[in-house]
Motif scaffolding. Structure first.
Motif, mmCIF file in Angstrom:
data_model
loop_
_atom_site.group_PDB
_atom_site.id
_atom_site.type_symbol
_atom_site.label_atom_id
_atom_site.label_comp_id
_atom_site.label_asym_id
_atom_site.label_seq_id
_atom_site.Cartn_x
_atom_site.Cartn_y
_atom_site.Cartn_z
ATOM 1 N N LEU A 20 -12.489 29.828 10.148
ATOM 2 C CA LEU A 20 -12.650 28.661 11.023
ATOM 3 C C LEU A 20 -11.665 27.551 10.635
ATOM 4 O O LEU A 20 -10.962 26.997 11.487
ATOM 5 C CB LEU A 20 -14.095 28.146 10.922
ATOM 6 N N LEU A 21 -11.603 27.253 9.348
ATOM 7 C CA LEU A 21 -10.740 26.148 8.898
ATOM 8 C C LEU A 21 -9.263 26.473 9.103
ATOM 9 O O LEU A 21 -8.469 25.607 9.504
ATOM 10 C CB LEU A 21 -11.005 25.838 7.417
ATOM 11 N N ALA A 22 -8.889 27.731 8.835
ATOM 12 C CA ALA A 22 -7.477 28.121 9.030
ATOM 13 C C ALA A 22 -7.107 27.974 10.503
ATOM 14 O O ALA A 22 -5.993 27.540 10.840
ATOM 15 C CB ALA A 22 -7.260 29.561 8.556
ATOM 16 N N THR A 23 -8.048 28.306 11.376
ATOM 17 C CA THR A 23 -7.797 28.165 12.813
ATOM 18 C C THR A 23 -7.649 26.695 13.188
ATOM 19 O O THR A 23 -6.720 26.296 13.897
ATOM 20 C CB THR A 23 -8.971 28.780 13.618
ATOM 21 N N GLN A 24 -8.580 25.891 12.701
ATOM 22 C CA GLN A 24 -8.564 24.469 13.068
ATOM 23 C C GLN A 24 -7.355 23.729 12.502
ATOM 24 O O GLN A 24 -6.931 22.722 13.042
ATOM 25 C CB GLN A 24 -9.854 23.791 12.616
ATOM 26 N N LYS A 25 -6.808 24.239 11.415
ATOM 27 C CA LYS A 25 -5.596 23.624 10.862
ATOM 28 C C LYS A 25 -4.339 24.300 11.401
ATOM 29 O O LYS A 25 -3.231 23.951 11.010
ATOM 30 C CB LYS A 25 -5.615 23.724 9.333
ATOM 31 N N GLU A 26 -4.541 25.314 12.236
ATOM 32 C CA GLU A 26 -3.431 26.065 12.833
ATOM 33 C C GLU A 26 -2.453 26.559 11.767
ATOM 34 O O GLU A 26 -1.247 26.378 11.872
ATOM 35 C CB GLU A 26 -2.723 25.215 13.893
ATOM 36 N N LEU A 27 -3.041 27.195 10.729
ATOM 37 C CA LEU A 27 -2.184 27.695 9.647
ATOM 38 C C LEU A 27 -1.492 28.998 10.022
ATOM 39 O O LEU A 27 -0.491 29.366 9.431
ATOM 40 C CB LEU A 27 -3.015 27.910 8.371
ATOM 41 N N ILE A 237 -8.373 26.435 1.453
ATOM 42 C CA ILE A 237 -7.497 26.148 2.605
ATOM 43 C C ILE A 237 -6.471 25.072 2.233
ATOM 44 O O ILE A 237 -5.306 25.137 2.622
ATOM 45 C CB ILE A 237 -8.351 25.728 3.829
ATOM 46 N N GLU A 238 -6.901 24.114 1.424
ATOM 47 C CA GLU A 238 -5.966 23.079 0.954
ATOM 48 C C GLU A 238 -4.800 23.731 0.184
ATOM 49 O O GLU A 238 -3.641 23.357 0.346
ATOM 50 C CB GLU A 238 -6.749 22.134 0.028
ATOM 51 N N MET A 239 -5.130 24.740 -0.609
ATOM 52 C CA MET A 239 -4.097 25.433 -1.390
ATOM 53 C C MET A 239 -3.196 26.260 -0.469
ATOM 54 O O MET A 239 -1.973 26.257 -0.608
ATOM 55 C CB MET A 239 -4.766 26.333 -2.443
ATOM 56 N N ALA A 240 -3.809 26.973 0.473
ATOM 57 C CA ALA A 240 -3.026 27.808 1.396
ATOM 58 C C ALA A 240 -2.091 26.939 2.237
ATOM 59 O O ALA A 240 -0.919 27.281 2.458
ATOM 60 C CB ALA A 240 -3.963 28.608 2.303
ATOM 61 N N GLU A 241 -2.606 25.803 2.671
ATOM 62 C CA GLU A 241 -1.795 24.906 3.503
ATOM 63 C C GLU A 241 -0.592 24.378 2.721
ATOM 64 O O GLU A 241 0.530 24.292 3.249
ATOM 65 C CB GLU A 241 -2.646 23.726 4.001
ATOM 66 N N SER A 242 -0.818 24.045 1.464
ATOM 67 C CA SER A 242 0.284 23.513 0.652
ATOM 68 C C SER A 242 1.392 24.567 0.506
ATOM 69 O O SER A 242 2.580 24.233 0.511
ATOM 70 C CB SER A 242 -0.241 23.085 -0.717
#
Ligand code: APR
Length: 311
Positions: A20-27, A237-242
């Motif tokens: 859900l979070l990866a989708t909402q952050k469009e990662l 998700i914070e780590m993946a996004e970085s």
């Protein structure tokens, strides 16, 4: 530019929230992988998240699978495969079962995506991330454990609650292992640049630190069946996004130390710079005597769990 591909190994409580979070952050496009018995569950979660996208207009896709081929060439893997804690269990009690799972997962990830960035969440974290690293033979920059980000977020939450200041302005890191011996570095913590120690009494800070140490257990007890999942997912998700956006965020993560903080050959929570090259750097600084003693204690605990893996 093609979208990134994010593979979630384990589609349970944390896995579902990661999707859900990866989708909402469009990662990127998300693939949720689980064992064949849970294939329907992850396909269902994927479809459910697919159907929330029109509201805010997310274009990336979410799929569920139990076939390893479907995670081929993923950019990021986030591993939650395994069993969570039940009341009365500590993280170490999960070792035997989760190690068996990690062996299988590591071999398959290596086969499908040898250049991916891998974030391990499964517990006992310090041993699981070590096991993944040893079994996969991945470069140390491409393997990291999610622990400090969560422990720090918990500590920051309790400090914000205590001071009635915005959680956004509370900065304080937790180093060491992901267990009761974790090492909160209160000395360097601030609220909007003001030292935390000048705002909260030392007695109260001790209570807050103790609550942080057992914050995971507090939730396990409340749930009665399973462990925390919202905050762990957000932390990873914070780590993946970085990594995916090359942000070079400084996040306390279980990174492989080779001499940093006098730790050699173990994954332990240290301030890590995460960018396009994975764990790019560990930011070392001088510890006070009591912090060093505490870090040595946590290292002993990490070494004991790692020893039990036999790797
Ligand atoms: N491959 C892929 N997935 C697996 C495998 C495997 N070999 N074995 C088990 N799983 C799946 C389970 O089917 C389940 O869907 O892993 C998922 C784990 O989900 P949950 O039981 O809901 O656990 P969760 O709360 O998500 O926690 C996962 O993270 O924080 C840690 O301690 C926690 O180790 C636990 C992990």
């Amino acid at each position: 530019m093609p979208r990134s591909k994010i593979a979630l190994i384990g589609g349970g409580q944390i896995g579902g929230n990661l999707a859900l979070l990866a989708t909402q952050k469009e990662l990127g496009d998300v693939v949720i992988f689980d064992i064949p018995q849970s294939e329907g569950m992850v396909k269902g979660k994927a479809l459910d998240i697919m159907q929330l996208r029109p509201h805010d207009g997310y274009d990336s896709t979410i799929t569920g699978t139990s076939k390893w081929d479907d995670v081929k060439d993923s950019d990021v893997f986030i591993i939650t495969a395994g069993i969570p804690r039940k009341p009365g269990m500590n993280r170490e009690d999960l070792l035997e079962i989760n190690l068996g799972i990690m062996k299988d997962v590591a071999k398959n990830i290596k086969k499908q995506s040898p250049n991916a960035f891998v974030i391990v969440i499964s517990n006992p974290l310090d041993a699981m991330v070590y096991a993944f690293y040893k079994i996969s033979g991945f470069n140390k920059h491409k393997v990291v454990g999610m622990a400090g980000a969560l422990d720090s977020a918990r500590l920051r939450t309790f400090i914000a609650m205590e001071t009635e200041c915005s959680v956004q302005d509370v900065n304080c890191m937790v180093l060491g292992g992901h267990g009761d011996t974790m090492v909160p570095i209160i000395r360097l913590g601030t609220i909007g640049g003001v030292p935390i120690e000048s705002l909260i009494s030392s007695e109260r800070l001790k209570e807050i630190v103790d609550r942080t140490r057992f914050a995971g257990g507090e939730i396990v007890k409340l749930f009665g069946n399973g462990s925390a999942f919202y905050a762990p997912a957000q932390s990873a998700i914070e780590m993946a996004e970085s990594y995916l956006r090359d942000k070079k965020r400084v996040i306390p993560c279980a990174s492989l130390c080779e001499g940093e903080f006098d730790v050699d050959g173990y994954f332990i929570g240290v301030p890590s710079v995460i960018g396009a090259n994975g764990v790019e750097r560990i930011l070392e600084f001088k510890l006070e005597k009591d912090e060093r003693i505490a870090l040595n204690e946590t290292l002993k605990a990490v070494k004991n769990t790692v020893k039990e893996t036999g790797l």
